[in-house]
Design a protein around this motif. Structure first.
Motif, PDB file in Angstrom:
ATOM      1  N   ALA A  93      13.447  11.416  15.194  1.00 53.37           N
ATOM      2  CA  ALA A  93      14.179  12.682  15.197  1.00 53.37           C
ATOM      3  C   ALA A  93      13.287  13.862  15.569  1.00 53.37           C
ATOM      4  O   ALA A  93      13.750  14.832  16.163  1.00 53.37           O
ATOM      5  CB  ALA A  93      14.805  12.909  13.819  1.00 53.37           C
ATOM      6  N   GLY A  94      12.016  13.762  15.233  1.00 55.22           N
ATOM      7  CA  GLY A  94      11.143  14.913  15.429  1.00 55.22           C
ATOM      8  C   GLY A  94      10.359  14.910  16.721  1.00 55.22           C
ATOM      9  O   GLY A  94       9.677  15.894  17.036  1.00 55.22           O
ATOM     10  N   THR A 107       3.905   4.821  12.352  1.00 55.01           N
ATOM     11  CA  THR A 107       3.961   6.267  12.127  1.00 55.01           C
ATOM     12  C   THR A 107       2.572   6.826  11.871  1.00 55.01           C
ATOM     13  O   THR A 107       2.225   7.914  12.341  1.00 55.01           O
ATOM     14  CB  THR A 107       4.892   6.579  10.943  1.00 55.01           C
ATOM     15  OG1 THR A 107       6.206   6.081  11.232  1.00 55.01           O
ATOM     16  CG2 THR A 107       4.979   8.077  10.697  1.00 55.01           C
ATOM     17  N   ASP A 153      10.546   4.725  12.676  1.00 52.53           N
ATOM     18  CA  ASP A 153      10.829   5.607  11.544  1.00 52.53           C
ATOM     19  C   ASP A 153      11.806   6.697  11.988  1.00 52.53           C
ATOM     20  O   ASP A 153      11.541   7.418  12.955  1.00 52.53           O
ATOM     21  CB  ASP A 153       9.511   6.236  11.072  1.00 52.53           C
ATOM     22  CG  ASP A 153       9.667   7.049   9.797  1.00 52.53           C
ATOM     23  OD1 ASP A 153      10.636   7.812   9.701  1.00 52.53           O
ATOM     24  OD2 ASP A 153       8.804   6.932   8.913  1.00 52.53           O
ATOM     25  N   PRO A 154      12.950   6.839  11.306  1.00 56.74           N
ATOM     26  CA  PRO A 154      13.948   7.845  11.728  1.00 56.74           C
ATOM     27  C   PRO A 154      13.378   9.252  11.827  1.00 56.74           C
ATOM     28  O   PRO A 154      13.741  10.014  12.735  1.00 56.74           O
ATOM     29  CB  PRO A 154      15.017   7.748  10.636  1.00 56.74           C
ATOM     30  CG  PRO A 154      14.883   6.366  10.089  1.00 56.74           C
ATOM     31  CD  PRO A 154      13.424   6.037  10.165  1.00 56.74           C
ATOM     32  N   ALA A 155      12.483   9.606  10.918  1.00 55.72           N
ATOM     33  CA  ALA A 155      11.887  10.939  10.971  1.00 55.72           C
ATOM     34  C   ALA A 155      11.039  11.114  12.221  1.00 55.72           C
ATOM     35  O   ALA A 155      11.012  12.197  12.835  1.00 55.72           O
ATOM     36  CB  ALA A 155      11.049  11.188   9.722  1.00 55.72           C
TER      37      ALA A 155
END
Length: 281
Positions: A111-112, A72, A106-108
């Protein structure tokens, strides 16, 4: 003398290479405090404010950790101009040698962000035809952005052995940090070619970076965060510098004082810095 806040981490990294008791005595002599305990995630969040521009190979060493948190950081700081790495990070491509399992994303981050679209020429022709028909650097960069998995690199290597790929494609791939060294060697060697590779920040490894890359203040600042940014390879840099530091500086407080004084304006390599400080002292 007192070490300033910018040279402190750099000097501290080198001090960690000598005996701890000797290091404490040197710290007291030059006014350098002992490093405080750190929170790993918080330190990684501060990386953009802590390090200068990184050679491409240092970014690759970070990716080789196959750590979702580090990936990330790489995404946020270093992939905005590298479409292939953006694809790789979002797809969970592993970079550590021998690893086959996908890396958690990383899910964030997932998702983004979306992966960059497949270039029209690659969608129409397929990867290899698009590579072979690349008649400009722009076309080559577009097509090579779809080369980011191990099987892609293997396909490229086999195709080039069968019939040499266009020069633009070889150039675009060679200056990628994730280009396998064997493939870069397969593409051949030429003075201008080698210069472009060096300009792209392609390094032989952490040992070469530690000893032969400059300017020393920047290199040492990066190495001082090696345990955070690329812990699996940080020891290579430490092992390369330790004999030189012990031989030229050792426990001599005056030599360390000279090194701390030189560090702010020194433009040579780390190896040259250590030798110079030792000689002056």
């Amino acid at each position: 003398m007192r070490a300033d806040t910018t040279s402190g981490p750099a000097v501290g990294f080198l001090l960690d290479l000598i005996d701890p008791a000797d290091a404490d005595r040197v710290r007291a002599r030059i006014g350098l405090p002992r490093p405080a305990p750190e929170d790993l995630r918080e330190t990684r969040r501060r990386i953009p404010f802590s390090v200068p521009a990184l050679p491409s190979s240092v970014v690759l060493w970070m990716l080789q950790e196959d750590d979702p948190d580090l990936n990330t950081v790489v995404w946020r700081l270093f992939t905005y101009r590298d479409t292939a790495l953006r694809r790789a990070v979002l797809d969970g491509v592993p970079f550590a040698p021998g690893r086959l399992l996908a890396v958690e994303v990383d899910p964030a981050l997932r998702a983004g962000h979306e992966a960059p679209p497949v270039p029209d020429r690659v969608a129409r022709l397929g990867l290899l035809p698009a590579l072979r028909e690349s008649d400009s650097m722009a076309a080559a960069r577009q097509a090579t952005s779809m080369v980011y998995r191990r099987e892609h690199w293997q396909t490229v290597a086999e195709a080039d052995r069968e019939y040499s790929l266009p020069g633009y494609v070889r150039w675009a791939l060679s200056v990628r940090a994730d280009c396998p060294p064997a493939l870069r060697a397969q593409f051949g060697s030429h003075r201008k070619f080698d210069f472009r590779v060096r300009q792209a920040g392609i390094l032989d490894g952490p040992a070469a970076y530690a000893l032969d890359h400059g300017p020393a203040p920047q290199v040492l600042r990066v190495l001082s965060l090696g345990h955070v940014m690329f812990p699996s390879r940080a020891a290579e840099a430490e092992d390369a510098l330790r004999p030189l530091v012990l031989d030229r500086l050792g426990a001599r407080e005056e030599a360390w004082a000279v090194l701390a004084q030189l560090l702010g304006t020194f433009h040579g390599t780390t190896g040259e810095l250590v030798r110079t400080a030792g000689s002056i002292a």
